[in-house]
Design a protein around this motif. Structure first.
Motif, PDB file in Angstrom:
ATOM      1  N   UNK A  42       0.858  -1.456  -0.093  1.00 16.09           N
ATOM      2  CA  UNK A  42      -0.033  -0.147  -0.033  1.00 16.09           C
ATOM      3  C   UNK A  42       1.201   1.026   0.004  1.00 16.09           C
ATOM      4  N   UNK A  43       1.675   1.194   0.782  1.00 12.27           N
ATOM      5  CA  UNK A  43       2.337   2.518   0.355  1.00 12.27           C
ATOM      6  C   UNK A  43       3.418   2.601  -0.354  1.00 12.27           C
ATOM      7  N   UNK A  44       3.976   1.925  -1.328  1.00 12.33           N
ATOM      8  CA  UNK A  44       5.026   1.875  -2.850  1.00 12.33           C
ATOM      9  C   UNK A  44       3.578   2.176  -3.359  1.00 12.33           C
ATOM     10  N   UNK A  45       2.616   1.933  -3.640  1.00 16.32           N
ATOM     11  CA  UNK A  45       1.050   2.426  -4.592  1.00 16.32           C
ATOM     12  C   UNK A  45       1.168   3.685  -3.977  1.00 16.32           C
ATOM     13  N   UNK A  46       1.260   4.102  -2.813  1.00 16.63           N
ATOM     14  CA  UNK A  46       1.026   5.420  -2.444  1.00 16.63           C
ATOM     15  C   UNK A  46       2.303   6.559  -2.740  1.00 16.63           C
ATOM     16  N   UNK A  47       3.091   5.848  -2.448  1.00 18.73           N
ATOM     17  CA  UNK A  47       4.356   6.818  -1.793  1.00 18.73           C
ATOM     18  C   UNK A  47       4.678   7.506  -3.725  1.00 18.73           C
ATOM     19  N   UNK A  48       4.556   6.412  -4.339  1.00 15.07           N
ATOM     20  CA  UNK A  48       4.735   6.136  -6.192  1.00 15.07           C
ATOM     21  C   UNK A  48       3.706   7.207  -6.903  1.00 15.07           C
ATOM     22  N   UNK A  49       2.924   8.158  -5.767  1.00 15.21           N
ATOM     23  CA  UNK A  49       1.952   8.463  -6.638  1.00 15.21           C
ATOM     24  C   UNK A  49       0.811   8.432  -7.069  1.00 15.21           C
ATOM     25  N   UNK A  50       0.620   6.882  -7.294  1.00  9.10           N
ATOM     26  CA  UNK A  50      -0.246   5.674  -8.393  1.00  9.10           C
ATOM     27  C   UNK A  50      -1.532   5.847  -7.314  1.00  9.10           C
ATOM     28  N   UNK A  51      -1.652   5.877  -6.219  1.00  8.93           N
ATOM     29  CA  UNK A  51      -2.917   6.749  -5.929  1.00  8.93           C
ATOM     30  C   UNK A  51      -3.135   7.502  -4.821  1.00  8.93           C
ATOM     31  N   UNK A  52      -4.165   8.296  -4.276  1.00  9.14           N
ATOM     32  CA  UNK A  52      -3.795   9.160  -3.316  1.00  9.14           C
ATOM     33  C   UNK A  52      -4.804   8.061  -1.851  1.00  9.14           C
ATOM     34  N   UNK A  53      -4.895   7.649  -0.917  1.00 11.90           N
ATOM     35  CA  UNK A  53      -5.486   7.377  -0.299  1.00 11.90           C
ATOM     36  C   UNK A  53      -7.165   7.080   0.308  1.00 11.90           C
ATOM     37  N   UNK A  54      -7.691   7.980  -0.474  1.00 12.11           N
ATOM     38  CA  UNK A  54      -9.015   7.915  -0.582  1.00 12.11           C
ATOM     39  C   UNK A  54      -9.348   6.646  -2.043  1.00 12.11           C
ATOM     40  N   UNK A 106      -7.657   4.287  -2.364  1.00 12.72           N
ATOM     41  CA  UNK A 106      -8.094   2.736  -1.791  1.00 12.72           C
ATOM     42  C   UNK A 106      -8.151   2.194  -0.414  1.00 12.72           C
ATOM     43  N   UNK A 107      -8.410   0.673  -0.531  1.00 12.30           N
ATOM     44  CA  UNK A 107      -8.767   0.418   0.491  1.00 12.30           C
ATOM     45  C   UNK A 107      -8.172  -1.162   0.815  1.00 12.30           C
ATOM     46  N   UNK A 108      -8.831  -1.154   2.095  1.00 13.26           N
ATOM     47  CA  UNK A 108      -7.466  -2.684   2.392  1.00 13.26           C
ATOM     48  C   UNK A 108      -8.767  -3.311   2.869  1.00 13.26           C
ATOM     49  N   UNK A 109      -8.691  -4.764   2.794  1.00 17.27           N
ATOM     50  CA  UNK A 109      -9.832  -6.427   2.500  1.00 17.27           C
ATOM     51  C   UNK A 109      -9.247  -6.469   3.836  1.00 17.27           C
ATOM     52  N   UNK A 110     -10.255  -6.023   5.080  1.00 24.45           N
ATOM     53  CA  UNK A 110     -10.103  -7.321   6.265  1.00 24.45           C
ATOM     54  C   UNK A 110      -9.125  -7.273   7.173  1.00 24.45           C
ATOM     55  N   UNK A 111      -8.048  -5.871   6.796  1.00 20.92           N
ATOM     56  CA  UNK A 111      -6.700  -5.261   7.644  1.00 20.92           C
ATOM     57  C   UNK A 111      -7.280  -4.553   8.545  1.00 20.92           C
TER      58      UNK A 111
END
Length: 222
Positions: free
Chosen positions: A67-79, A81-86
Motif C-alpha cells: 500500500x505504501x508503495x502505491x501511495x508513495x509512487x503517486x499511483x493512488x491517493x489514500x482516498x 485505496x481500500x484494504x480488505x479485512x485488515x
C-alpha cells in the motif's frame, strides 16, 4: 465497442458516487505479486477509481509495504485505496477498509474510523446486505454475479439477486464476479452504483485497453 442502456436509464451520481469513490473498482488477487499489482495499477489508473488490496495469507507488514508503495509512487491517493479485512493496515495507511461478510462488526469499525474513511462490506444475500447497511456501511459489494475463475466451484448469484439487494438497501451497491465490458450495461440496469473486477484486469494481457472499455461503458449517458 458500443454500450447500450435502456431508455431513461441514469447512473448514480454526486453523493452516491462519493460514497463508493467512483464506479470502477479494481480488486487484487491472492496469487498476484506486489510487482504485478503495481504494474497493473500503473497501467489502469487513468480509468480505475478505486483499488482494493485483497491479499489473503500475507502479513500485515507485506500489505502495508505494498500500500505504501502505491501511495508513495503517486499511483493512488489514500482516498482511492481500500484494504480488505485488515483494519490495522488500513489505519496505518490512512485509507479505506473493506470487510468480508464474516469480518469485524461494521458498527464497531465505524466507531473506530468515524467518518474519516470509507467502510465497505462484501455481502452474498439480501439479509446480509440489510444488516451491513443498517450497521453503518458506506457501500456494499455483492457477488459473485456471474461465473468467475476466482470462484470456480461456487454457483453465481445472478442479476436478479443483485437487483434484489440494490432495492433492499439505501446505500450504494457494487457488483463483482465475472464482470466484463460487454456485461456492464446489463449489470447497471439493476440500479447498482458500479462494478468491481479482479481477473478482468489483473489477469488480462491488455489491462489498459480493457479498463478503458469498461470506463466507456460506465460513463455512457443516454
Amino acid at each position: 465497442m458500443r454500450c447500450r442502456y435502456p431508455p431513461g436509464y441514469r447512473f448514480f451520481a454526486g453523493k452516491e458516487e462519493a460514497k463508493i469513490g467512483g464506479r470502477l473498482h479494481l480488486v487484487t488477487g491472492d496469487h498476484h505479486s506486489s510487482d504485478h499489482i503495481v504494474a497493473v495499477v500503473e497501467k489502469v489508473r487513468p480509468w480505475v477509481d478505486q483499488v482494493h488490496l485483497r491479499w489473503k495469507g500475507r502479513s500485515a507488514r507485506e500489505i502495508y509495504h505494498l500500500g505504501s508503495r502505491l501511495l508513495e509512487r503517486g499511483l493512488l491517493r489514500p482516498g482511492q485505496l481500500a484494504v480488505h479485512d485488515r483494519l490495522d493496515v488500513a489505519l496505518a495507511l490512512g485509507c479505506g477498509i473493506h470487510l468480508p461478510e464474516a469480518g469485524l462488526p461494521v458498527d464497531r469499525v465505524r466507531e473506530i474510523v468515524g467518518s474519516r474513511h470509507r467502510v465497505g462490506v462484501s455481502v452474498h444475500s439480501v439479509e446480509a446486505a440489510g444488516r451491513a447497511a443498517a450497521s453503518g456501511a458506506d457501500y456494499l459489494m455483492f457477488g459473485h454475479v456471474f461465473s468467475t475463475l476466482s470462484k470456480p466451484r461456487v454457483h453465481p448469484r445472478g442479476l436478479e439477486q443483485l437487483s434484489r439487494v440494490v432495492q433492499a438497501v439505501n446505500v450504494p451497491v457494487l457488483a463483482i464476479g465475472g464482470i466484463t465490458a460487454r456485461r456492464i450495461p446489463r449489470v447497471m440496469e439493476t440500479g447498482c452504483a458500479g462494478v468491481a473486477v479482479l481477473s478482468a484486469l489483473m489477469d488480462c494481457p491488455e489491462p489498459e485497453r480493457t479498463a478503458r472499455q469498461m470506463r466507456t461503458c460506465l460513463d455512457r449517458r443516454v
